[in-house]
Enzyme design. Structure first.
Site, mmCIF file in Angstrom:
data_model
loop_
_atom_site.group_PDB
_atom_site.id
_atom_site.type_symbol
_atom_site.label_atom_id
_atom_site.label_comp_id
_atom_site.label_asym_id
_atom_site.label_seq_id
_atom_site.Cartn_x
_atom_site.Cartn_y
_atom_site.Cartn_z
ATOM 1 N N GLY A 71 0.809 -1.216 0.000
ATOM 2 C CA GLY A 71 0.000 0.000 0.000
ATOM 3 C C GLY A 71 0.838 1.259 0.000
ATOM 4 O O GLY A 71 0.333 2.355 0.295
ATOM 5 N N THR A 72 2.131 1.138 -0.361
ATOM 6 C CA THR A 72 3.018 2.304 -0.379
ATOM 7 C C THR A 72 2.478 3.411 -1.278
ATOM 8 O O THR A 72 2.577 4.601 -0.958
ATOM 9 C CB THR A 72 4.431 1.895 -0.831
ATOM 10 O OG1 THR A 72 4.965 0.967 0.120
ATOM 11 C CG2 THR A 72 5.348 3.096 -0.955
ATOM 12 N N ASP A 125 9.675 13.806 4.367
ATOM 13 C CA ASP A 125 10.406 14.279 5.539
ATOM 14 C C ASP A 125 9.502 14.778 6.656
ATOM 15 O O ASP A 125 9.856 14.667 7.839
ATOM 16 C CB ASP A 125 11.366 15.409 5.129
ATOM 17 C CG ASP A 125 12.443 14.933 4.172
ATOM 18 O OD1 ASP A 125 12.705 13.710 4.146
ATOM 19 O OD2 ASP A 125 13.006 15.778 3.441
ATOM 20 N N THR A 153 -38.674 -29.473 8.761
ATOM 21 C CA THR A 153 -37.317 -29.992 8.700
ATOM 22 C C THR A 153 -37.167 -30.677 7.347
ATOM 23 O O THR A 153 -38.106 -31.333 6.882
ATOM 24 C CB THR A 153 -37.035 -30.993 9.837
ATOM 25 O OG1 THR A 153 -37.967 -32.076 9.776
ATOM 26 C CG2 THR A 153 -37.159 -30.317 11.198
ATOM 27 N N HIS A 154 -36.012 -30.515 6.706
ATOM 28 C CA HIS A 154 -35.804 -31.026 5.337
ATOM 29 C C HIS A 154 -36.803 -30.407 4.358
ATOM 30 O O HIS A 154 -37.119 -31.008 3.325
ATOM 31 C CB HIS A 154 -35.930 -32.559 5.280
ATOM 32 C CG HIS A 154 -35.041 -33.273 6.240
ATOM 33 N ND1 HIS A 154 -33.769 -33.660 5.935
ATOM 34 C CD2 HIS A 154 -35.256 -33.670 7.524
ATOM 35 C CE1 HIS A 154 -33.221 -34.281 6.976
ATOM 36 N NE2 HIS A 154 -34.104 -34.286 7.955
ATOM 37 N N SER A 181 -42.144 -7.920 -12.312
ATOM 38 C CA SER A 181 -41.882 -8.489 -13.624
ATOM 39 C C SER A 181 -42.148 -7.460 -14.709
ATOM 40 O O SER A 181 -43.058 -6.629 -14.593
ATOM 41 C CB SER A 181 -42.768 -9.718 -13.864
ATOM 42 O OG SER A 181 -42.653 -10.189 -15.192
ATOM 43 N N LYS A 191 -47.253 -9.238 -10.616
ATOM 44 C CA LYS A 191 -46.277 -10.049 -9.884
ATOM 45 C C LYS A 191 -45.450 -9.159 -8.963
ATOM 46 O O LYS A 191 -44.985 -8.092 -9.351
ATOM 47 C CB LYS A 191 -45.360 -10.780 -10.857
ATOM 48 C CG LYS A 191 -44.517 -11.887 -10.228
ATOM 49 C CD LYS A 191 -43.793 -12.674 -11.327
ATOM 50 C CE LYS A 191 -43.143 -13.925 -10.763
ATOM 51 N NZ LYS A 191 -42.041 -13.595 -9.855
#
Length: 462
Positions: A101-102, A128, A183-184, A314, A320
């Protein structure tokens, strides 16, 4: 930037042309020309955090007697302008650049030096003066931590608390509305909508805890470690002063990293936080998909809830309406999964004393934080807060649910229960009616045993 008009700038490699009104100098211009990769630049949150670090470093250098007070004040005044969101167009360096990232660090040094020089009339030098006691190698990792910590504190955690609170309010409101559990994706025992939403709430609360705990490690900064971690060219007190200033400006407890070598050579904390964000994305994806399923229909789907109608769904099918907010949030989650994969790969690129994929880590981590915060608020305000419940449809599905027979297991046994369930399903009749014909239990007893609200309370049948 003005087109065509340029000025001449120079660095250690020589002279080159820079756009006349650009605040940056030669090193930034070389990066612009060297890395025309994506057009993606580091986000404002990172640039502001980097400017804040330069502000803190200037103050530390002045306090240590290393930097002239007037120059230090000029640098701080310039940094405050960037921290306020000004001049962001003067940070054009692509994220796919030098891995330290210099280029971005020098971009900031050059912009602040030019602003400070013009405002004060002093000759402020990017290396500096602005970069005094620093290296890109400790500045950029520190900026990753500072920017992520600030955005999590100010954006993500408030959004998640708002989402958890919104879910909790709806869970309380719907505590006694019973529905078919699944479930499932298949019919299962009854639950209440309050229980279903309470699960979402507690997932988000757990995510908040993970992020808060992981966020503590973001407060440790390698600033003062300079190029490799030894601290060469920085006074021993430098990191402490910088962190004190950062803590005062942000309200967050930043402190020097115990071993700055770690913060320069690795990005383990960023990888950890990305993992917590990925887990949050998993939670939000689950909630979004549940909402989409529950809203499906309105006739051929589950149709348990109606999400707010926000826009036509849509371009060809009139009338829709689609679950656009859960879909948008699901895409946010997919992006976060990808960002985490990138951050994980980048985190492995700590070769010896420096990680060399810092810019992409910064970009992806901050993007994940930002879009998760926005997605959480959208989910709260434009989906969960306003959905309506079709209690009639819930009740009809419950009455036909053959799995209710599970409540009779201890009274009639699994085998007979299975027979009742099969017949109830085949004939499309309520379990109560079929069980009354196939068992010796009274209808009153069956009504008590099969009461859906009682089944949501757990425990053994009385």
């Amino acid at each position: 930037m003005s087109k065509g008009k340029t000025r001449i700038e120079h660095d250690s490699l020589g002279e080159l042309e820079v756009p006349e009104d650009a605040l940056w100098g030669a090193q930034t211009q070389r990066a612009v020309e060297n890395f025309p990769v994506s057009g993606l630049t580091l986000p404002p949150a990172f640039i502001k955090a980097l400017a804040l670090i330069k502000y803190a470093c200037a103050e530390a250098n002045v306090k240590l007697g290393l930097l002239d007070t007037a120059i230090g004040n000029a640098i701080q005044a310039a940094a405050e302008e960037v921290m306020a969101g000004r001049h962001l167009e003067h940070f054009p360096v692509d994220i796919f650049q030098t891995g330290s990232g210099t280029s971005t660090n020098m971009n900031m040094n050059e912009v602040l030096a030019r602003l400070a020089s013009e405002a004060s009339g002093l000759a402020v030098h990017p290396n500096d003066h602005v970069n005094m006691s620093q290296s890109s190698n400790d500045v950029i990792p520190s900026a990753i931590h500072v920017s992520a910590a600030v955005e999590i504190d100010r954006q993500l955690l408030p959004a998640l608390r708002h989402l958890a609170n919104t879910i909790d309010l709806r869970a309380t409101e719907l505590a006694h509305v019973v529905k078919t559990g699944r479930t499932h994706l298949m019919d299962a025992l009854p639950i209440t909508l309050g229980q279903e939403l309470g699960t979402w709430r507690d997932q988000i609360l757990d995510d908040i805890t993970r992020i808060e705990e992981g966020g503590q490690r973001l407060h440790a900064l390698p600033q003062g470690g300079t190029a490799v971690g030894t601290g060469l060219n920085a006074a021993p007190e430098f990191g402490d002063i910088v962190c004190h200033v950062l803590a005062e400006k942000t309200g967050l407890p930043f402190h020097p990293m115990k071993n700055p070598f770690v913060g320069i050579a690795s990005q383990d904390t960023a990888v950890e936080m990305s993992g917590h964000l990925r887990t949050l994305a998993v939670s939000l994806m689950k909630i979004s998909n549940d909402l989409r399923w529950m809203n499906s229909g309105p006739l051929a789907g589950l149709g348990e809830i109606r999400l707010p109608a926000l826009q036509p769904g849509s371009s060809i099918m009139p009338g829709k309406v689609n679950p656009v907010i859960p879909e948008a949030v699901a895409m946010v989650c997919a992006q976060v999964f990808g960002n985490d994969a990138t951050i994980t790969t980048a985190g492995q690129s700590g070769n010896f004393q420096l990680n060399v994929m810092l810019p992409v880590i910064a970009y992806d981590l901050l993007q994940s934080i930002d879009i998760l915060a926005n997605g959480a608020r959208l989910l709260a305000d434009r989906a969960i807060d306003g959905f309506e419940v079709d209690t009639r449809r819930l009740r009809e599905a419950l009455d036909r649910n053959p799995i209710l027979v599970t409540a009779l297991n201890r009274a009639i046994g699994y085998e007979q229960g299975a027979a009742i369930a099969k017949r109830a399903y085949a004939e499309g009749r309520p379990v109560l009616d079929v069980a009354a014909e196939m068992t010796d239990l009274s209808r009153e007893e069956l009504v008590r045993l099969l009461d859906p609200i009682r089944l949501t309370e757990g425990g053994l049948p009385e």
